[in-house]
Design a protein around this motif. Sequence first.
Motif, PDB file in Angstrom:
ATOM      1  N   HIS A  55      86.227  60.557  -8.634  1.00  0.00           N
ATOM      2  CA  HIS A  55      85.159  61.404  -8.088  1.00  0.00           C
ATOM      3  C   HIS A  55      83.873  60.601  -8.003  1.00  0.00           C
ATOM      4  CE1 HIS A  55      87.452  65.125  -8.299  1.00  0.00           C
ATOM      5  NE2 HIS A  55      87.872  64.760  -9.486  1.00  0.00           N
ATOM      6  N   SER A 109      70.398  71.936  -8.674  1.00  0.00           N
ATOM      7  CA  SER A 109      71.067  72.595  -7.556  1.00  0.00           C
ATOM      8  C   SER A 109      70.887  71.736  -6.308  1.00  0.00           C
ATOM      9  CB  SER A 109      70.498  73.993  -7.326  1.00  0.00           C
ATOM     10  OG  SER A 109      69.126  73.922  -7.014  1.00  0.00           O
ATOM     11  N   ASP A 115      77.614  70.475   0.358  1.00  0.00           N
ATOM     12  CA  ASP A 115      78.784  70.850  -0.439  1.00  0.00           C
ATOM     13  C   ASP A 115      80.067  70.158   0.018  1.00  0.00           C
ATOM     14  OD1 ASP A 115      77.448  72.369  -2.276  1.00  0.00           O
ATOM     15  OD2 ASP A 115      77.848  74.285  -1.281  1.00  0.00           O
ATOM     16  N   GLY A 119      82.115  67.283  -2.100  1.00  0.00           N
ATOM     17  CA  GLY A 119      83.498  67.570  -2.455  1.00  0.00           C
ATOM     18  C   GLY A 119      84.509  66.689  -1.747  1.00  0.00           C
ATOM     19  N   LYS A 156      76.087  73.461 -11.681  1.00  0.00           N
ATOM     20  CA  LYS A 156      77.072  74.495 -11.393  1.00  0.00           C
ATOM     21  C   LYS A 156      78.463  73.915 -11.668  1.00  0.00           C
ATOM     22  CE  LYS A 156      76.087  74.859  -7.111  1.00  0.00           C
ATOM     23  NZ  LYS A 156      76.061  75.192  -5.691  1.00  0.00           N
ATOM     24  N   GLU A 158      81.008  73.976  -9.834  1.00  0.00           N
ATOM     25  CA  GLU A 158      81.506  73.303  -8.638  1.00  0.00           C
ATOM     26  C   GLU A 158      81.037  71.856  -8.593  1.00  0.00           C
ATOM     27  OE1 GLU A 158      79.597  76.146  -8.413  1.00  0.00           O
ATOM     28  OE2 GLU A 158      81.214  77.590  -8.135  1.00  0.00           O
ATOM     29  N   MET A 159      79.771  71.642  -8.933  1.00  0.00           N
ATOM     30  CA  MET A 159      79.205  70.292  -8.926  1.00  0.00           C
ATOM     31  C   MET A 159      79.877  69.431  -9.994  1.00  0.00           C
ATOM     32  SD  MET A 159      77.038  68.282  -7.584  1.00  0.00           S
ATOM     33  CE  MET A 159      75.680  67.182  -7.744  1.00  0.00           C
ATOM     34  N   GLN A 160      80.119  70.015 -11.163  1.00  0.00           N
ATOM     35  CA  GLN A 160      80.768  69.271 -12.237  1.00  0.00           C
ATOM     36  C   GLN A 160      82.205  68.900 -11.863  1.00  0.00           C
ATOM     37  OE1 GLN A 160      80.228  70.911 -16.179  1.00  0.00           O
ATOM     38  NE2 GLN A 160      78.304  71.852 -15.550  1.00  0.00           N
ATOM     39  N   ALA A 161      82.858  69.747 -11.077  1.00  0.00           N
ATOM     40  CA  ALA A 161      84.224  69.463 -10.647  1.00  0.00           C
ATOM     41  C   ALA A 161      84.258  68.400  -9.553  1.00  0.00           C
ATOM     42  CB  ALA A 161      84.894  70.738 -10.151  1.00  0.00           C
ATOM     43  N   GLN A 162      83.199  68.294  -8.773  1.00  0.00           N
ATOM     44  CA  GLN A 162      83.161  67.349  -7.661  1.00  0.00           C
ATOM     45  C   GLN A 162      82.671  65.962  -8.068  1.00  0.00           C
ATOM     46  OE1 GLN A 162      80.548  69.516  -5.082  1.00  0.00           O
ATOM     47  NE2 GLN A 162      82.211  70.684  -4.145  1.00  0.00           N
TER      48      GLN A 162
END
Length: 172
Positions: A55, A109, A115, A119, A156, A158-162
């Motif tokens: 990532h 943010s 996004d 991602g 967020k 989502e950000m941590q996952a990306q």
Amino acid sequence: MPFLKSLEPPIPMTDGLDVLSLLTDTATIALWNNENLPSDRMSTENATILTSAEHWPLMIDPQLQGIKWIKTREADLKVIRLGGKGYLDAIERAVSNGDCLLLENIVESVEAVLDAFLGRFTIKKGKYIKIGDREVEFHPKFKLILQTKLANPHYKPEMQAQATLINFTVTR
């Protein structure tokens, strides 16, 4: 990890294994130190994660030690601050040219327009990526590094996952 040895059948493990020695070598570490990476173990671990991660790396770097290393390491580094004039055009150029791009001082943010980009949601068989409403050719050598000066950011999920979060904060 006694639990792994207690399983039936037991999982074989090498005693005293150093994961860092599996992912890098002393010559690479010496090169990093010559490129202004501090010589402590935590910085070496962070550099190993940054260079091995799948990532995009997101560096938590309030003392700017990691940034100093990256700016020395990457000769043709493009540095952009989100929200600056023409930043989306600069991101598009870097993606299509295969540059190494540093998004500096990101906040907790990030704009929704980025996004799909963050991602790595590629389209058309992985050859294009959507940035805002435009489709940009995705060069295979493109690298993105995210950096924040915030010492304790709350991103967020989502950000941590990306991204791969890498904490360069110095504690003594």
